[in-house]
Scaffold this motif. Structure first.
Motif, mmCIF file in Angstrom:
data_model
loop_
_atom_site.group_PDB
_atom_site.id
_atom_site.type_symbol
_atom_site.label_atom_id
_atom_site.label_comp_id
_atom_site.label_asym_id
_atom_site.label_seq_id
_atom_site.Cartn_x
_atom_site.Cartn_y
_atom_site.Cartn_z
ATOM 1 N N VAL A 193 0.510 -0.911 -5.626
ATOM 2 C CA VAL A 193 0.111 -0.927 -4.220
ATOM 3 C C VAL A 193 1.306 -0.447 -3.402
ATOM 4 O O VAL A 193 2.406 -1.005 -3.502
ATOM 5 N N TYR A 224 1.931 -0.396 3.530
ATOM 6 C CA TYR A 224 1.679 0.414 4.720
ATOM 7 C C TYR A 224 3.003 0.884 5.319
ATOM 8 O O TYR A 224 3.916 0.076 5.541
ATOM 9 N N SER A 233 -1.786 1.278 1.000
ATOM 10 C CA SER A 233 -2.240 0.221 1.904
ATOM 11 C C SER A 233 -2.333 0.783 3.323
ATOM 12 O O SER A 233 -1.562 1.661 3.709
ATOM 13 N N THR A 246 0.931 -6.335 5.892
ATOM 14 C CA THR A 246 0.522 -7.495 5.097
ATOM 15 C C THR A 246 1.687 -8.484 5.058
ATOM 16 O O THR A 246 2.738 -8.227 5.646
ATOM 17 N N TYR A 283 5.878 -5.437 0.996
ATOM 18 C CA TYR A 283 5.794 -4.980 2.390
ATOM 19 C C TYR A 283 7.020 -5.448 3.172
ATOM 20 O O TYR A 283 7.566 -4.708 3.999
#
Ligand SMILES: [Zn+2]
Length: 365
Positions: A197, A200, A225, A229, A234
């Motif tokens: 993943v 973002y 993403s 999060t 992240y």
């Protein structure tokens, strides 16, 4: 000054390397007044222990990377814990010489002992200050641990700013590139066994070099993403501009029951990376990997929320446009595209929480 017991502990660590097992068995050795513990190995590598399960190494000849490898953020995800434990043993006993500064984090020590994902709540939802939120158990183990891990990451990534080792060139700011690979194994099977993943990036461009590197580790599927999060990766990406990923390496197995040959590519490639050796990575091409972006975030709004597929459906299973994915009083959720895939479906979440994420293929330009 350290006590004679602390000196004994340091020489035991250097001769046997059993940092993880000592952290699990006797976490108090690495807390309180003994924190942080610093010593130098016979090959000149500086060892810095910030707490139980948190150990950083600075080799005598360090390169331009600061690398974090974290594992066991979910206590029962054993394969990455075994991989990182072996690296740490080999570094402490001087079998492995690093080429860069590396911080190893063994996340949830008590959950490892209980062979569970967590003790009070999901540690990987508590970063970026989520541990201070009113909706979490702030006195629980995971909230305290999330705080501790955030501090350890910040100290590690910021260390070179104040590091006198760079005094020969004092005008230089932090010239290290930062990396954080948060290693997991998934609860449910996945059509694509190894996937990552990508947090973002708030409009920043994705690193094709990093996708190529992860492909060399055997990770061929990427989920980009689309929103902020509270995951560990992240946090490092957003706060420290690190190349950061949540990397899923396969399916959860108990300690000692992992088929380590399935992890050979990642173990070897990551080892070369931390040791500063060259890595045979193919130049990036979209056709070599599956890249997905988020299409729907389906939240649960009613108690009667049900999935319209079997509970053990593998991650990344695809649906035809219009296929019913889930329903609840007042709503039906359907695939909007041919080839739309579901990841992390879970009908048993609390009302208002995410029950399904759907993704659709994309490419990097
Ligand atoms: Zn996990």
């Amino acid at each position: 000054m350290y006590t004679s017991e602390t000196h004994q502990l340091m020489s035991k660590l250097a001769s046997e390397g059993q940092f993880l097992s000592l952290s699990r068995r006797s976490p108090e050795l690495f807390t309180s007044e003994k924190k942080p513990l610093e010593f130098t190995l016979s090959n000149g590598t500086l060892v810095h222990i910030a707490g139980p399960g948190i150990i950083a190494f600075t080799p005598e000849n360090k390169g331009d990377k600061a690398i974090i490898l974290s594992c066991g953020i979910h206590g029962n995800e054993t394969a990455p814990i075994e991989i990182c434990d072996q690296y740490v043993v080999d570094i402490l006993t001087c079998k492995l010489v690093l080429g860069h500064r590396v911080l190893f984090i063994f996340g949830n020590l008590p959950a490892m002992d209980k062979a569970t994902r967590f003790v009070d709540e999901n540690l990987n939802r508590l970063f970026s200050q989520a541990h201070n939120s009113a909706s979490v158990n702030q006195n629980g183990y995971e909230c305290k641990r999330a705080k501790e891990l955030e501090v350890a990451v910040a100290q590690f990534f910021n260390a070179s700013l104040s590091n006198k080792a760079q005094s020969s060139n004092t005008s230089r700011q932090n010239d290290e590139t930062r990396y954080h690979y948060d290693l997991h194994t998934a609860i449910r099977p996945s059509k694509n066994e190894k996937f990552a993943v990508y947090p973002y990036l708030h409009g920043e461009s994705h690193s094709k070099e990093q996708l190529s590197f992860l492909l060399a580790c055997g990770v061929d599927t990427f989920l980009l993403s689309g929103s902020s999060t509270t995951t560990f990766s992240y946090y490092s990406s957003r706060q420290f501009n690190a190349h950061a990923f949540t990397v899923e390496l396969g399916k959860v197995q108990p300690f000692g029951q992992n088929d380590m040959s399935r992890f050979a590519a990642v173990t070897e490639t990551m080892k070369r990376f931390i040791c500063g050796q060259t890595i045979e990575a193919k130049p990036f091409e979209n056709k070599d990997m599956l890249i997905y972006k988020v299409n729907q975030v389906i939240n649960k709004h009613a108690d009667d929320f049900v999935l319209e597929f079997s509970d053990d459906l593998p991650n990344f299973s695809t649906f035809e446009k219009g296929a019913l994915l889930a329903r609840e009083t007042g709503a039906e959720y359907r695939a909007q595209y041919d080839g739309e895939a579901v990841v992390f479906p879970n009908a048993n979440v609390a009302i208002g929480q995410r029950a399904i994420l759907t993704v659709i293929p994309t490419t990097l330009v």
